[in-house]
Write a protein that holds these residues in place. Structure first.
Motif, short mmCIF file in Angstrom:
data_model
loop_
_atom_site.label_atom_id
_atom_site.label_comp_id
_atom_site.label_asym_id
_atom_site.label_seq_id
_atom_site.Cartn_x
_atom_site.Cartn_y
_atom_site.Cartn_z
N GLU A 337 -10.63 40.39 12.85
CA GLU A 337 -10.78 38.96 13.10
C GLU A 337 -9.75 38.21 12.25
O GLU A 337 -9.72 38.35 11.02
CB GLU A 337 -12.18 38.50 12.72
N LEU A 338 -8.90 37.42 12.91
CA LEU A 338 -7.87 36.67 12.19
C LEU A 338 -8.48 35.64 11.24
O LEU A 338 -7.96 35.39 10.15
CB LEU A 338 -6.93 35.99 13.18
N ASN A 343 -9.03 33.67 5.80
CA ASN A 343 -9.96 33.13 4.80
C ASN A 343 -9.79 33.86 3.47
O ASN A 343 -9.79 33.24 2.39
CB ASN A 343 -11.39 33.26 5.32
N GLU A 344 -9.60 35.17 3.51
CA GLU A 344 -9.39 35.93 2.28
C GLU A 344 -8.08 35.56 1.63
O GLU A 344 -7.99 35.45 0.39
CB GLU A 344 -9.42 37.43 2.60
N VAL A 345 -7.02 35.39 2.43
CA VAL A 345 -5.72 35.01 1.87
C VAL A 345 -5.80 33.63 1.22
O VAL A 345 -5.27 33.39 0.13
CB VAL A 345 -4.64 35.04 2.98
N GLU A 346 -6.52 32.70 1.86
CA GLU A 346 -6.63 31.34 1.32
C GLU A 346 -7.39 31.35 -0.01
O GLU A 346 -6.99 30.64 -0.95
CB GLU A 346 -7.34 30.45 2.34
N LYS A 347 -8.46 32.13 -0.09
CA LYS A 347 -9.21 32.21 -1.34
C LYS A 347 -8.34 32.79 -2.46
O LYS A 347 -8.48 32.39 -3.62
CB LYS A 347 -10.44 33.09 -1.15
N THR A 348 -7.45 33.69 -2.11
CA THR A 348 -6.60 34.30 -3.12
C THR A 348 -5.63 33.30 -3.73
O THR A 348 -5.39 33.30 -4.95
CB THR A 348 -5.82 35.48 -2.51
N ARG A 366 -7.33 28.76 18.06
CA ARG A 366 -8.42 29.37 18.83
C ARG A 366 -8.81 30.65 18.12
O ARG A 366 -7.94 31.34 17.54
CB ARG A 366 -7.98 29.65 20.26
N PRO A 367 -10.10 31.00 18.13
CA PRO A 367 -10.51 32.27 17.52
C PRO A 367 -9.86 33.44 18.25
O PRO A 367 -9.76 33.44 19.48
CB PRO A 367 -12.04 32.27 17.70
N THR A 372 -4.67 45.82 14.17
CA THR A 372 -3.76 46.08 13.07
C THR A 372 -4.52 46.75 11.93
O THR A 372 -5.73 46.99 12.01
CB THR A 372 -3.11 44.77 12.59
N ASP A 373 -3.81 47.03 10.85
CA ASP A 373 -4.43 47.51 9.63
C ASP A 373 -4.72 46.28 8.76
O ASP A 373 -3.77 45.59 8.34
CB ASP A 373 -3.48 48.48 8.91
N PRO A 374 -5.98 45.97 8.48
CA PRO A 374 -6.28 44.71 7.76
C PRO A 374 -5.67 44.66 6.37
O PRO A 374 -5.19 43.60 5.93
CB PRO A 374 -7.82 44.70 7.71
#
Length: 485
Positions: A337-338, A343-348, A366-367, A372-374
């Motif tokens: 899920e993009l 969201n993880e990158v933004e928190k970092t 859009r969702p 890919t490899d997360p």
């Protein structure tokens, strides 16, 4: 014997000798056939004349007693003729030899009748002195005084004595003839094959000389064979293939040089990146140490800690880059899920961006999902955002958005930072546009460790990237996403 010329020469000589033996045998048989034909043609009417001039034979008398009287009249013919009288059925009645010499007492009448009928010569008839030999002959039908057929006069042309003398002479002369003939043939074959083989192997010899001359030239020069070789199609194709291989070797050698130069430049660039935070770290610590105890400010320690973290991050990235280039990292592809990834990158990076006064705008139109490899995709985005934070001034903006472009889903990372020069953009593009042909041996772009890691990770994920950047305006990295397996 390992040289092509020698091997061709010996094989061709052996074949020539075999052909010579076969030709010799054919000539011998042909000579014997012609000799028999001439001899029998010359003595075609010999038996008829003998029967006509002899009083007893002319009356059809075939008895042994009568024939012995006639033998004295034919002694002038010499020992090369053997005379026999036969009854109408071919049985031998009288002959001019001892009894023990007669091995065959019946002559094939069919051959005699063919002879008398004028069939094509030579005709070989039964040899009474041999069980398996046939010889040329002359024959005449004998008619008695009553006009009845009483038998045949049968004359062997080239009898036993003649064969004995001929064999003796041949045994004496044959070695000389064979020696002279073989000697002449070998000399002729040597001259002929030396000329032919020299002619046909000249292109190979010239090719070997040219290749030997190329060994003394440096690879950096334009190595190529000097001319198009005349000869067989195979030689021409071989020279073309060699030229093609020489060009590939030169290209690979030039590529190796470019890689070495690129890595050298990259190490210089990396040393500068490492030197900056290390110098700052040592400077803040030295400043803190030389100040009096009551004037030491904790801010200096904080600045030193920040420089240390920067240095630690660079070293971690360097280790990661080495692992990528050594092929120690592999992709584990799955549906991701993009929204969760961003969201993880933004928190970092949100705390750091707030301290720097930079706005982070991570949003999805859009969702969507991507295959890919997360972890590897998160590293790519982390490095791009980290690089953007380093070069974006206070008050700038960093965006991550998804969009449809050229019928595919792309994820764009934009910043309003310092941007990159065109040669830097091309350095990253040439290694990332065709990830299917990605090689770990390709030179590193002069874009810092972070973007070098991005380059490697894109190759592992087989993702395309498009880059747009202008100095002083900002950069945009658009990564193509794969929506399914």
């Amino acid at each position: 014997m390992n040289r092509l010329f020698n091997r061709l020469f010996f094989v061709a000589t052996a074949i020539a000798l075999l052909l010579f033996v076969a030709l010799w045998q054919w000539l011998q048989l042909n000579h014997e056939f012609s000799r028999n034909q001439i001899q029998q043609s010359l003595h075609l009417e010999l038996a008829e004349h003998m029967a006509h001039i002899n009083p007893l034979l002319s009356q059809g008398i075939t008895s042994d007693a009568a024939l012995k009287e006639a033998f004295h009249d034919f002694m002038l013919l010499g020992p090369s003729f053997e005379i026999y009288t036969l009854d109408p059925n071919g049985k031998v009645i009288a002959y001019d030899a001892k009894e023990e010499k007669i091995k065959n007492h019946r002559v094939d009448i069919n051959i005699i009748q063919q002879f008398l009928a004028g069939k094509h010569l030579p005709l070989l008839g039964t040899d009474p002195r041999s069980l398996d030999t046939q010889k040329i002959f002359s024959a005449a039908k004998l008619i008695n005084s009553q006009g009845l057929h009483s038998g045949y006069l049968y004359v062997i042309i080239g009898g036993e004595d003649y064969d004995s003398w001929q064999a003796l002479i041949n045994a004496e002369n044959q070695p000389k003839i064979w020696g002279a003939t073989i000697g002449f043939w070998v000399i002729f074959a040597l001259i002929l094959f030396v000329i032919l083989l020299r002619y046909f192997t000249r292109p190979i010899h010239k090719l070997a000389q040219d290749l030997n001359a190329l060994k003394t030239l440096p690879i950096s020069e334009n190595l190529t064979l000097p001319e198009r070789y005349r000869g067989s199609l195979e030689i021409s194709q071989l020279s073309e293939h060699i030229n093609h291989l020489l060009q590939e070797i030169q290209q690979q050698q030039q590529q190796v040089k470019r890689q070495q130069q690129a890595k050298h430049d990259f190490l210089l660039h990396l040393s500068h990146d490492l030197k900056t935070p290390l110098t700052a770290l040592l400077g803040y610590i030295d400043t803190w140490l030389i100040l009096p105890a009551d004037e030491r400010d904790a801010v200096l320690i904080q600045y030193a800690a920040n420089s240390g973290q920067t240095l630690q991050q660079l070293l971690a990235q360097l280790l990661e880059l080495a692992a990528l280039e050594n092929g120690q990292i592999h992709a584990q592809l799955q549906q991701v899920e993009l929204a969760s990834l961003l969201n993880e990158v933004e928190k970092t990076f949100a705390p750091r961006a707030k301290n720097l006064g930079i706005s982070l705008q991570f949003k999805l139109e859009r969702p969507s999902q991507t295959y890919t490899d997360p972890q590897l995709m998160r590293r790519i985005l982390n490095n791009l955002v980290d690089n953007a934070l380093r070069y974006t001034p206070k008050g700038g903006t960093i965006q991550i958005i998804n969009q449809q472009y050229q019928g595919q889903q792309w994820l764009a990372v934009r910043d309003t930072g310092a941007g990159m020069h065109q040669h830097e953009v091309e350095a990253l593009k040439q290694l990332s546009i065709q990830p299917a042909h990605f090689s770990h041996n390709q030179p590193l772009p002069q874009l810092g460790v972070g973007l070098a890691i991005v380059r490697q990770l894109l190759g592992i994920l087989k993702c395309r990237i498009e880059i747009a950047s202008q100095p002083g305006i900002g950069s945009e990295f658009k990564i193509e996403l794969v929506s399914h397996h």
